[in-house]
Write a protein that holds these residues in place. Structure first.
Motif, PDB file in Angstrom:
ATOM      1  N   GLY A 220       0.824  -1.191   0.000  1.00 47.28           N
ATOM      2  CA  GLY A 220       0.000   0.000   0.000  1.00 47.28           C
ATOM      3  C   GLY A 220       0.865   1.250   0.000  1.00 47.28           C
ATOM      4  O   GLY A 220       2.082   1.187  -0.228  1.00 47.28           O
TER       5      GLY A 220
ATOM      6  N   TYR B  66      -8.037   1.129  -2.678  1.00 46.93           N
ATOM      7  CA  TYR B  66      -8.158  -0.161  -2.015  1.00 46.93           C
ATOM      8  C   TYR B  66      -8.835  -0.024  -0.647  1.00 46.93           C
ATOM      9  O   TYR B  66      -8.701   0.989   0.048  1.00 46.93           O
TER      10      TYR B  66
ATOM     11  N   SER C 168      -7.105   0.366   5.013  1.00 49.17           N
ATOM     12  CA  SER C 168      -7.571   0.906   3.736  1.00 49.17           C
ATOM     13  C   SER C 168      -6.691   2.071   3.300  1.00 49.17           C
ATOM     14  O   SER C 168      -5.918   2.628   4.100  1.00 49.17           O
ATOM     15  N   TYR C 169      -6.827   2.451   2.035  1.00 49.59           N
ATOM     16  CA  TYR C 169      -6.066   3.594   1.530  1.00 49.59           C
ATOM     17  C   TYR C 169      -6.370   4.847   2.346  1.00 49.59           C
ATOM     18  O   TYR C 169      -5.471   5.590   2.742  1.00 49.59           O
TER      19      TYR C 169
ATOM     20  N   ARG D 209      -1.636  -2.521  -3.668  1.00 53.97           N
ATOM     21  CA  ARG D 209      -2.353  -3.597  -2.999  1.00 53.97           C
ATOM     22  C   ARG D 209      -3.086  -4.504  -3.992  1.00 53.97           C
ATOM     23  O   ARG D 209      -4.246  -4.876  -3.783  1.00 53.97           O
ATOM     24  N   LEU D 210      -2.405  -4.852  -5.058  1.00 53.31           N
ATOM     25  CA  LEU D 210      -2.988  -5.763  -6.035  1.00 53.31           C
ATOM     26  C   LEU D 210      -2.511  -7.189  -5.768  1.00 53.31           C
ATOM     27  O   LEU D 210      -1.791  -7.455  -4.811  1.00 53.31           O
TER      28      LEU D 210
ATOM     29  N   TYR E 259     -11.881  -1.174  -4.267  1.00 47.77           N
ATOM     30  CA  TYR E 259     -11.527  -2.529  -4.678  1.00 47.77           C
ATOM     31  C   TYR E 259     -10.860  -3.264  -3.519  1.00 47.77           C
ATOM     32  O   TYR E 259     -10.283  -2.654  -2.622  1.00 47.77           O
ATOM     33  N   ASP E 260     -10.971  -4.581  -3.556  1.00 53.49           N
ATOM     34  CA  ASP E 260     -10.433  -5.408  -2.486  1.00 53.49           C
ATOM     35  C   ASP E 260      -8.928  -5.578  -2.632  1.00 53.49           C
ATOM     36  O   ASP E 260      -8.426  -5.810  -3.743  1.00 53.49           O
ATOM     37  N   PRO E 261      -8.178  -5.488  -1.532  1.00 54.01           N
ATOM     38  CA  PRO E 261      -6.744  -5.811  -1.601  1.00 54.01           C
ATOM     39  C   PRO E 261      -6.554  -7.244  -2.090  1.00 54.01           C
ATOM     40  O   PRO E 261      -7.347  -8.131  -1.771  1.00 54.01           O
TER      41      PRO E 261
ATOM     42  N   GLY F 221      -7.943  -5.085  -9.046  1.00 58.46           N
ATOM     43  CA  GLY F 221      -8.429  -3.723  -9.131  1.00 58.46           C
ATOM     44  C   GLY F 221      -9.944  -3.691  -9.229  1.00 58.46           C
ATOM     45  O   GLY F 221     -10.621  -4.730  -9.134  1.00 58.46           O
TER      46      GLY F 221
END
Length: 483
Positions: free
Chosen positions: A219, A285, A293-294, A332-333, A458-460, A464
């Motif tokens: 992140g 994310y 979270s971001y 965080r992909l 979007y979920d880590p 995306g």
């Protein structure tokens, strides 16, 4: 495998921000590895310059600790480290005042290459450049290296260029982008222009589309404050990804000379179409098992900055007209991967029957984590039972090609710093390139700011936002899997 290197003359390299994170992690370890490879000539001096009150011995201890932490254990030779540390000096400096400048001036030698690495924030570029000239430290043969971000929009980039131009000529300014120092990126030019195999097919008649992906698993972490003011568009697309796009799409330069290469890159940027709102997807994310979270990391619950961006663009010229180019990058992909995929068109007719379908070739250029290239081709599946087609990669890993574990591949910073000393600007951005990139980027950012668009969550550990998948699905295409 014995590599051939171009020798360099002795030099004085001053690293402003010499105690900073970039110097500790990349610049100083990279210089040691080049010393180990025999590329630092006898008599060369590396001078750290920062606010910290080190003396030479104190800074040498700092450099030694940096090498111990960030250089592979197999390359940590005690004798070599001891000899390298003899090159190291330090001058406490006040970037905005008068302190330390006379001492630095006394340390510089006549008739020696002088290079100044500005590993500091952009706000210090101007003051440092001015003081280097005011104290007679820089001359007409000196070189100055500046790190990104080079501006945050066209206006600020033009202002920075103007400030540097007051003290240095364009041929003395090296705007560094470490992506261009990667072995694979340079091999892209060798593959294109050194082989007859690909260049005749490198156009819209044969290429269906191009994908450029830079995915990270981490992140924003401690960079949340900076990232919330830049976002992925400014942090990655405008510079790193733009440069990759230029190299993949440019026309063959007349010679492999710095300005010839950069002229062709500039033409690509100027030929880029504007990006419409339906051709772009931004994301942030959410909280996951491995982190916050971001918005929490950026300490801004109302943040509209994007940690992910995907977009489609086109190049309006004869070579690429009609060929879409898709860019995506994010934090965080699912996996850490940087690659360029050139997807060729399907064969116009399948002689094997419709049940086998049509399979195009894909050339994948991997920048990280394992530098190399592979070409996906269609072959017959071994064994009886008729003509069954399968896809296999013709793979070239640079580590395998070198016959070792890849340790002989220079880090990007190692290569680029030595190019500065050699006076080779091929892999560095020119001022008009930077300005052209911002001229394309600014309207895209302004458009979503005017619409008050919010990034999609979007979920880590995913690929995306779901909307980014539709960006290609609408065109009957799909993203390569991030893995």
């Amino acid at each position: 495998m014995v590599s051939r290197v171009i020798p360099v003359d002795t030099f004085d390299l001053v690293i402003f921000g010499g105690t900073g994170d970039l110097a500790r992690r990349k610049i100083l370890p990279g210089l040691y590895v080049r010393f180990l490879a025999g590329q630092i000539p006898e008599g060369a001096r590396i001078v750290g310059a920062a606010r910290s009150e080190f003396d030479d011995d104190g800074y040498r201890s700092f450099v030694s600790e940096s090498i111990a932490e960030f250089v592979a254990k197999s390359k940590q030779d005690k004798t070599a480290i001891s000899e390298f540390l003899k090159c190291i000096h330090y001058v406490p400096i006040d970037a905005l005042g008068k302190g330390g400048w006379p001492d630095l001036a006394k340390l510089m030698r006549l008739d020696t290459i002088r290079a100044f690495y500005l590993s500091v924030g952009p706000r210090l570029f101007g003051p440092l450049a001015e003081r280097l000239h005011a104290h007679g430290i820089a001359n007409d043969k000196s070189r100055i290296v500046v790190e990104k971000p080079f501006g945050r929009d066209l206006k600020s980039a033009c202002a920075l260029n103007a400030v540097l131009a007051e003290s240095f000529e364009e041929h003395q300014i090296y705007r560094i982008d470490h992506y261009l120092g990667k072995e694979t990126v340079q091999n892209l030019m060798a593959v294109r222009f050194g082989n007859i195999l690909f260049e005749p097919l490198w156009n819209s008649q044969y290429v269906d589309h191009i994908q450029i992906t830079v995915a990270e698993t981490v992140g924003v972490g401690g960079r949340g404050g900076y990232y919330d003011k830049s976002g992925a568009m400014r942090d990655m697309v405008q510079n790193h990804m733009m440069q990759l796009l230029c190299l993949i799409a440019m026309e063959p330069p007349s010679t492999f000379e710095p300005d010839a290469v950069r002229d062709e890159k500039l033409k690509v940027i100027r030929a880029l179409d504007p990006v419409e709102s339906h051709e772009i997807v931004r994301g942030q994310y959410l909280e996951g098992e491995n982190g916050a979270s971001y918005q929490i990391e950026a300490e801004n619950p109302d943040s509209h900055a994007e940690s992910f961006i995907a977009l489609r663009t086109h190049i309006s010229n004869w070579r690429w007209n009609g060929t879409p180019i898709y860019l995506r990058t994010g934090k965080r992909l699912r996996a850490r991967v940087s690659e360029i995929a050139v997807v060729f068109k399907d064969p116009p007719h399948s002689i094997f029957g419709p049940q086998e379908g049509r399979r195009g070739n894909v050339l994948v250029i991997r920048l990280q984590p394992d530098e190399g290239m592979n070409l996906r081709v269609t072959i017959k599946e071994p064994g009886p039972g008729g003509m069954r087609l399968i896809e296999v990669p013709l793979d070239m890993s640079f580590a395998e090609a070198l016959g070792n574990d890849g340790d002989d591949i220079p880090d990007a910073y190692e290569r680029l710093i030595m190019d500065v000393i050699r006076g080779n600007q091929t892999l560095f951005m020119r001022g008009d390139e930077v300005e052209a990139a911002w001229a394309w980027t600014d309207p895209i950012i302004a458009a979503w700011e005017d619409r008050h668009d919010k990034p999609k969550p979007y979920d880590p550990g995913s690929s995306g936002p779901e909307d980014s998948l539709m960006l290609l699905h609408r065109d009957g295409r799909r993203w390569r899997e991030i893995r």
